[in-house]
Design an enzyme around this catalytic site. Sequence first.
Site, PDB file in Angstrom:
ATOM      1  N   LEU A 120      36.939 -15.054  28.163  1.00 38.53           N
ATOM      2  CA  LEU A 120      37.266 -16.495  27.657  1.00 38.53           C
ATOM      3  C   LEU A 120      38.617 -16.986  28.105  1.00 38.53           C
ATOM      4  CD1 LEU A 120      36.200 -15.837  23.812  1.00 38.53           C
ATOM      5  CD2 LEU A 120      34.986 -17.036  25.786  1.00 38.53           C
ATOM      6  N   ARG A 175      40.036   2.178  10.915  1.00 40.24           N
ATOM      7  CA  ARG A 175      41.346   2.930  10.692  1.00 40.24           C
ATOM      8  C   ARG A 175      42.302   1.941  10.313  1.00 40.24           C
ATOM      9  NH1 ARG A 175      44.420   1.312  14.820  1.00 40.24           N
ATOM     10  NH2 ARG A 175      43.186   1.142  16.789  1.00 40.24           N
ATOM     11  N   GLY A 218      42.595   0.744  23.689  1.00 40.17           N
ATOM     12  CA  GLY A 218      44.047   0.615  24.040  1.00 40.17           C
ATOM     13  C   GLY A 218      44.251  -0.184  25.153  1.00 40.17           C
ATOM     14  N   ASN A 239      38.057  -1.752  14.211  1.00 40.69           N
ATOM     15  CA  ASN A 239      38.773  -0.432  14.329  1.00 40.69           C
ATOM     16  C   ASN A 239      38.635  -0.130  12.847  1.00 40.69           C
ATOM     17  OD1 ASN A 239      41.250  -2.086  16.268  1.00 40.69           O
ATOM     18  ND2 ASN A 239      39.922  -0.435  16.890  1.00 40.69           N
TER      19      ASN A 239
HETATM   20  P1  ADP Z   1      40.744  -2.321  23.335  1.00 40.21           P
HETATM   21  O1  ADP Z   1      39.586  -1.443  22.457  1.00 40.21           O
HETATM   22  O2  ADP Z   1      40.968  -1.631  24.546  1.00 40.21           O
HETATM   23  O3  ADP Z   1      41.970  -2.769  22.441  1.00 40.21           O
HETATM   24  P2  ADP Z   1      39.345  -5.262  22.918  1.00 40.21           P
HETATM   25  O4  ADP Z   1      38.106  -5.093  22.852  1.00 40.21           O
HETATM   26  O5  ADP Z   1      40.037  -5.072  21.428  1.00 40.21           O
HETATM   27  O6  ADP Z   1      39.786  -3.643  23.638  1.00 40.21           O
HETATM   28  O7  ADP Z   1      40.194  -6.073  23.694  1.00 40.21           O
HETATM   29  C1  ADP Z   1      41.559  -6.142  23.795  1.00 40.21           C
HETATM   30  C2  ADP Z   1      42.076  -7.476  24.162  1.00 40.21           C
HETATM   31  O8  ADP Z   1      41.516  -7.875  25.377  1.00 40.21           O
HETATM   32  C3  ADP Z   1      41.822  -8.645  23.371  1.00 40.21           C
HETATM   33  O9  ADP Z   1      42.774  -8.679  22.225  1.00 40.21           O
HETATM   34  C4  ADP Z   1      41.879  -9.625  24.380  1.00 40.21           C
HETATM   35  O10 ADP Z   1      43.135  -9.994  24.485  1.00 40.21           O
HETATM   36  C5  ADP Z   1      41.125  -9.024  25.568  1.00 40.21           C
HETATM   37  N1  ADP Z   1      39.706  -9.421  25.557  1.00 40.21           N
HETATM   38  C6  ADP Z   1      38.918  -8.606  25.054  1.00 40.21           C
HETATM   39  N2  ADP Z   1      37.754  -9.238  25.525  1.00 40.21           N
HETATM   40  C7  ADP Z   1      37.846 -10.542  25.814  1.00 40.21           C
HETATM   41  C8  ADP Z   1      37.097 -11.396  26.357  1.00 40.21           C
HETATM   42  N3  ADP Z   1      35.695 -11.325  26.329  1.00 40.21           N
HETATM   43  N4  ADP Z   1      37.624 -12.536  27.268  1.00 40.21           N
HETATM   44  C9  ADP Z   1      38.930 -12.511  27.306  1.00 40.21           C
HETATM   45  N5  ADP Z   1      39.936 -11.460  26.737  1.00 40.21           N
HETATM   46  C10 ADP Z   1      39.270 -10.461  26.121  1.00 40.21           C
END
Ligand code: ADP
Length: 446
Positions: free
Chosen positions: A203, A291, A164, A289
């Site tokens: 990134l 789900r 989240g 995910n």
């Molecule tokens: P959560 O489980 O909290 O949703 P995620 O790992 O899916 O976390 O990451 C959520 C968002 O965070 C991604 O969609 C992206 O925008 C940003 N993010 C995650 N990892 C990176 C990364 N290595 N570099 C830049 N942005 C990132």
Amino acid sequence: MFEKILIANRGEIALRVHRACREMGIHTVAVHSTADSNAMHVRLADESVCIGPAASSESYLNMSAILSAATITGVDAIHPGIGFLSENAKFAEMVEDHGFVFIGPTPEHIRLMGDKITARNMAAELGLPIVPGSDGEVENDVAAMKVAGEIGYPVLIKATAGGGGKGMQVAHNADEMAKKLSLCRAEAKAAFGNDAVYIEKYLGQPRHIEVQVLGDGQGAVVHLGERDCSLQRRHQKVLEEAPSPALNAESRARIGELVTTSLSKINYRSAGTIEFLFENGEFYFIEMNTRLQVEHPISEMVCDMDLVREQLRVATGAPLGYEQDAIAIHGHAIECRINAEHPETFLPSPGRISDYHAPGGLGVRVDSAIYSGYAVPPYYDSLVAKLIVHGATRNECLMRLRRALEEFVIGGIETTIPLHQNLIAEPDFLNGDYDIHWLERWIAHR
Ligand code: ADP
């Protein structure tokens, strides 16, 4: 097929699951907190059971209350919806131990993908490209600094239990590391009770591209193409579109193939999504995910499929019964998440809805559980409606979305409808030219 299922959720997603059941002739049992006695999911279900007070920890997260409700009403299966217990492996296990079917993946897969470090290792093992970073958890600051020095700043410190958008801190240089590490650990400990963290390269201008999959647990896995969810605020999605304006036929086919091959190796069951960052033509796995997702309707619209129906079908043990070539992507779909929030300050705006008029017409779908006179409770997620629009082309979809947002009336509370109206008028958005940082920059400067 099941005769009766319990939907362990609330709001629009409870209704979404109920609708699929209704069409399939399956009876539904709604569960609700005392704050949700008048909720639409309770009104529409065949039966309902109050499972506790307003606080979700005592109602929608109360496993024993939900299992008791399932026992009393004699259901065959439980659908967890999105959020709450949907990615809780222990709950999935308890559901099965009580003799009900869990409509979702196996507890093992939920557990594996729920921990970001094991998920990252699993992804690498399955042949999915991952973001350069630490080899598992970083035990201490010295180890973290070493990894960061090797991959180069900026780096993202991530909680293995995160979700989240919580439990993530960017460190731009070595001087920031100690502070950001302790911030991330503290946040993770408080939110998830687990302070393990790992490091990824941060990134600079990626897009968030995710692939929707569906498996039958017997080796058959198909994908429904990708969704572009790059428009985010605080790592939370705001507007999503399918297909992504950033992919071409080659990159689309490449990632779809990679994902289905990987998940068929582990006999993945039910709906799931693999999330990637996409930069300079390369994909990097970030998480899976296990789900349904909030944005699943855009994939349903472009593939003309009902994902909940498919989840129900494979949960009975039925094989998928079709292959990848049965799934064709046509046209374009966009979803706007409409939250009960001030469109500029983003402060929550719960309260009574004085007027409600949902848009309609060709290609317009509204997934929502609100109605005129309904009071949005302050206790839960602020999402009150999803406006999903489909068109033959991206341009048609955008024109339709513009008029649908104009038609949408939700009076008495503040909503993010005006935010979406302004956003979709932006040239960068119209050109499909945005990355995961674009929306925050735009919000700061508008
Ligand atoms: P959560 O489980 O909290 O949703 P995620 O790992 O899916 O976390 O990451 C959520 C968002 O965070 C991604 O969609 C992206 O925008 C940003 N993010 C995650 N990892 C990176 C990364 N290595 N570099 C830049 N942005 C990132």
